[in-house]
Design a protein around this motif. Sequence first.
Motif, PDB file in Angstrom:
ATOM      1  N   GLU A  13      -5.146 -38.232 -18.515  1.00 20.85           N
ATOM      2  CA  GLU A  13      -5.714 -38.235 -19.871  1.00 20.85           C
ATOM      3  C   GLU A  13      -6.112 -36.833 -20.313  1.00 20.85           C
ATOM      4  O   GLU A  13      -5.873 -36.449 -21.460  1.00 20.85           O
ATOM      5  CB  GLU A  13      -6.927 -39.165 -19.943  1.00 20.85           C
ATOM      6  N   ASP A 109      -6.092 -50.505 -18.165  1.00 20.33           N
ATOM      7  CA  ASP A 109      -7.237 -50.208 -19.028  1.00 20.33           C
ATOM      8  C   ASP A 109      -6.767 -50.278 -20.483  1.00 20.33           C
ATOM      9  O   ASP A 109      -6.023 -49.406 -20.944  1.00 20.33           O
ATOM     10  CB  ASP A 109      -7.783 -48.813 -18.723  1.00 20.33           C
ATOM     11  N   SER A 111      -8.009 -49.501 -23.162  1.00 19.85           N
ATOM     12  CA  SER A 111      -8.393 -48.398 -24.044  1.00 19.85           C
ATOM     13  C   SER A 111      -7.402 -47.232 -23.979  1.00 19.85           C
ATOM     14  O   SER A 111      -7.429 -46.355 -24.829  1.00 19.85           O
ATOM     15  CB  SER A 111      -9.798 -47.896 -23.692  1.00 19.85           C
ATOM     16  N   ARG A 112      -6.521 -47.236 -22.968  1.00 16.54           N
ATOM     17  CA  ARG A 112      -5.542 -46.147 -22.842  1.00 16.54           C
ATOM     18  C   ARG A 112      -4.351 -46.425 -23.751  1.00 16.54           C
ATOM     19  O   ARG A 112      -3.811 -47.527 -23.767  1.00 16.54           O
ATOM     20  CB  ARG A 112      -5.074 -46.002 -21.404  1.00 16.54           C
TER      21      ARG A 112
END
Length: 125
Positions: A13, A109, A111-112
Amino acid sequence: MRAYQIVDAAYVEREIGSMPLVDVRPPLYYNTGHIPTAINIRLDVAAETADPSASLAEMFQDHGVFPKDAVIVYCQSGIHAKIACDYLAAAGYSQLRLYAGSMNDWASDPSRPIEQFDRAFARAS
């Protein structure tokens, strides 16, 4: 000594957009979901040649990723990315980052972000 550094999702990220990110899965998998900015370079094609290390290195260089460059490599579960790193290390790549969790970890996840090119497999609303 290992020829690559193992990295996690937080590292990926942080580095999105600042270092090459290479997805070594076949295009069907890449097109249905990959990490943003990732380029697709097929390990399976290189593995079928007489010299997989040289073939994969040539494919990386065709995409502007050279032996001196830091690069993150991933696949679906990390196994093929490790094989790709081994091939690349044999070809002189020294700044390899293996995202061991690969796409399975990334997608765990919600949110990724995940980029998709092929919507043919999406469920109808």
